[in-house]
Design an enzyme around this catalytic site. Structure first.
Site, PDB file in Angstrom:
ATOM      1  CG  HIS A   1       2.324   1.056   5.273  1.00  0.00           C
ATOM      2  ND1 HIS A   1       1.237   1.551   4.572  1.00  0.00           N
ATOM      3  CD2 HIS A   1       2.074  -0.257   5.460  1.00  0.00           C
ATOM      4  CE1 HIS A   1       0.381   0.571   4.353  1.00  0.00           C
ATOM      5  NE2 HIS A   1       0.857  -0.540   4.880  1.00  0.00           N
TER       6      HIS A   1
ATOM      7  CG  ASP B   1      -2.911  -2.312   4.077  1.00  0.00           C
ATOM      8  OD1 ASP B   1      -1.830  -1.975   4.582  1.00  0.00           O
ATOM      9  OD2 ASP B   1      -3.006  -2.790   2.930  1.00  0.00           O
TER      10      ASP B   1
ATOM     11  CD  GLU C   1       3.679  -1.415   2.647  1.00  0.00           C
ATOM     12  OE1 GLU C   1       3.840  -2.600   2.962  1.00  0.00           O
ATOM     13  OE2 GLU C   1       2.656  -1.020   2.039  1.00  0.00           O
ATOM     14  CD  GLU C   2      -0.506  -0.444   0.532  1.00  0.00           C
ATOM     15  OE1 GLU C   2      -0.198  -1.356  -0.255  1.00  0.00           O
ATOM     16  OE2 GLU C   2      -1.161  -0.637   1.562  1.00  0.00           O
TER      17      GLU C   2
ATOM     18  CG  ASP D   1       1.748  -3.529   6.987  1.00  0.00           C
ATOM     19  OD1 ASP D   1       0.636  -2.990   6.969  1.00  0.00           O
ATOM     20  OD2 ASP D   1       2.417  -3.750   5.963  1.00  0.00           O
TER      21      ASP D   1
ATOM     22  CG  HIS E   1      -4.666  -3.418  -1.301  1.00  0.00           C
ATOM     23  ND1 HIS E   1      -3.654  -3.891  -2.104  1.00  0.00           N
ATOM     24  CD2 HIS E   1      -4.059  -2.894  -0.207  1.00  0.00           C
ATOM     25  CE1 HIS E   1      -2.479  -3.668  -1.516  1.00  0.00           C
ATOM     26  NE2 HIS E   1      -2.708  -3.066  -0.366  1.00  0.00           N
TER      27      HIS E   1
END
Length: 526
Positions: A279, A291, A325-326, A354, A454
């Site tokens: 992603h 990420d 994706e998130e 990922d 994140h």
């Protein structure tokens, strides 16, 4: 006979018929009279070449580009933003120049941007508590709401049923609920039905809790996640008397469009398509360099190196960079749902990469055969062989590894749901590294695999180059092998448990559900 069985039988039946002209540019004099052996030789040759030439150093330049894009686009590359659009355009242009057939796959999303997430205890012990807004939550009024906490009694299904909420005990209050037993959407829905004005869900394991309610229509009351330690402390205080808090959770939700990037080789058998994906989107909180800039950059670099070899794969090789994706695997889901039954049957396998460069990494391989007995069951037939292909390669390089569950947190989910053999690697998110893992891989026990998960600090400084290099080699070996030879996908693979207790406890990522499901990913929904 199901679609997976038909797919694998077709692979087995046609492997021996692979025509030398479709394989590689090897001279006819070097070919044997055994097409299966020739395919294996071509696969070994290409995989060695790609492993040798695809490097973390070269892939790092793509990370630098993603960082520069984020820096110029409000600090992130989230789906539905200019940052993601620019990232997709960069990947598209690189692949187009390399000679791939490249396309965009456009779809609609509900864009999410958190505007406020603050929890303050005002009595009896004033303090701020870190809280993360659940995706698709409703919002408080600007400035927040003030109310007493009401803790839901803890059991195996805390907050999942109406009976968990004593009549009148939650009216006008903020429900404090432990994670587990059902998805987050159910917990906040039941709390709302009991009269609660908001919900705070605390983790049932170490680490922060960021989750999703699953979709834009699910939110009933403002909902956020906090750590296990903070939740238990608040519950203990509430058991002794009134706990007053102020909660400010506000989230922008807006309909937008975004797009996946899909590229494939011009040659190779379409009915034996080898597919790999990562992603490309970040969360809105940061640039998303680990990420999942890491998986995206690694995949891009291997794709470019494959093009430079001028090899002619026997099987079509298709690469994908997913968006949204998130927000719940929306890009991979839109792609798979858009395929016809015949197009799905043409995909021989899917490999997902990922977060492949976590700074405090552990080397996880998706448990295709469920030999670890953790969480979800095995992947579709052929997934065990994909796991073995990765672990055999890591073993050949003397790289330690362990299993991780197909918990539905990343873009393999829709492929598994479609019965397509799946696998891949991952180096850890917000889960906590154990002493045993620190001994095994290095790094520091007692902290997250990626402490910037994140967050705004998921930037170029958040990359472990050793992990990055290991996993790029995994990608390169897989591309080289399966581009020519799918025979290993049909061979029996002996089950070999590899998971640790810590691997089994890795929390879900933003965008998924807590009840183990392959339908939502990256963020826990439960």
């Amino acid at each position: 006979m199901n679609a997976t069985s038909r797919r694998l039988l077709a692979v087995a039946a046609t492997t021996a018929l692979a025509a030398p002209l479709l394989l590689s540019a090897s001279p006819a004099s070097a070919r044997s009279h055994d097409p299966a052996k020739d395919a294996a030789k071509d696969a070994a040759k290409l995989s060695r070449k790609l492993v040798r030439e695809a490097s973390a150093g070269d892939a790092y330049r793509h990370l630098e580009k993603f960082q520069a894009i984020a820096d110029s686009a409000n600090g992130n590359r989230a789906a539905g933003t200019l940052g993601h659009d620019a990232s997709a355009a960069y990947v598209y242009s690189q692949l187009k120049k390399a000679g791939y057939q490249v396309s965009y796959n456009t779809f609609d999303i509900t864009y999410i941007e958190t505007l406020a997430e603050k929890l303050t205890v005002t009595a009896p012990t004033p303090r701020d508590v870190a809280i993360t807004a659940m995706s698709y939550t409703t919002s408080t009024k600007e400035g927040g709401i003030a109310a007493d906490l009401a803790a839901v009694p803890v059991d195996a299904t805390t907050g999942c049923e109406p009976a968990d909420y004593a009549a009148g005990a939650f009216t006008g209050k903020i429900a404090l609920i432990q994670r587990g037993g059902c998805d987050f959407a159910t917990k906040q829905k039941e709390a709302a039905a009991a009269g609660a004005v908001a919900a705070i869900i605390y983790n049932n394991t170490e680490g922060a809790l960021s989750g999703t309610l699953g979709g834009p229509d699910a939110g009933k009351i403002p909902t956020g996640g906090i750590t296990q330690a903070e939740g238990q402390a608040l519950a203990a205080e509430a058991a002794k008397g009134a706990v007053k808090v102020s909660l400010d959770i506000r989230q922008l939700q807006e309909e937008r469009t975004t797009r996946n990037v899909v590229a494939e080789t011009k040659g190779g058998r379409a009915d034996r398509t080898v597919m790999l994906g990562s992603h490309l989107d970040s969360v809105t909180e940061g640039p998303g360099i680990n990420d999942n800039g890491s998986g995206s950059a690694g995949l891009l670099e291997v794709a470019l190196k494959l093009a430079k070899t001028h090899d002619k794969p026997a099987n079509k090789v298709r690469f994908a960079w997913w968006s949204a994706e998130e927000l719940g695997l929306l890009g991979a889901e839109a792609y798979v749902n858009g395929l016809t039954a015949a197009q799905r049957a043409d995909i021989a396998l899917y490999l997902n990469f990922d977060m492949i460069a976590s700074p405090n990494f552990a080397q996880f391989v998706y448990d295709g055969d469920d030999s670890d007995g953790v969480g979800a069951g095995p992947g579709p037939e052929g997934s065990a062989q994909l796991e073995k292909g990765i672990t055999d390669f890591l073993d050949s390089k003397k790289v330690p590894h362990e299993g991780t569950d197909f918990d539905g947190r990343s873009d393999y989910g829709p492929f598994i749901d479609a019965g397509i053999p799946s696998g891949g690697t991952f180096t850890g998110a917000e889960g906590i590294k154990s002493e045993a893992q620190a001994t095994k891989y290095g790094g520091e026990a007692g902290i997250a695999y990626d402490k910037c998960y994140h967050s705004a600090c998921d930037d170029l400084s958040n990359i472990n180059m050793k992990a990055f290099g290991i996993n790029i080699d995994v990608i390169a070996n897989a591309v080289g092998t399966y581009a020519h030879d799918l025979s290993s996908v049909t061979k029996p693979a002996a089950a070999k448990p590899t998971a640790t207790a810590e691997a089994a406890r890795i929390p879900l990522k933003r965008g998924e559900t807590e009840t183990v499901s392959h339908s939502r990913g990256h963020t826990p929904t439960a």
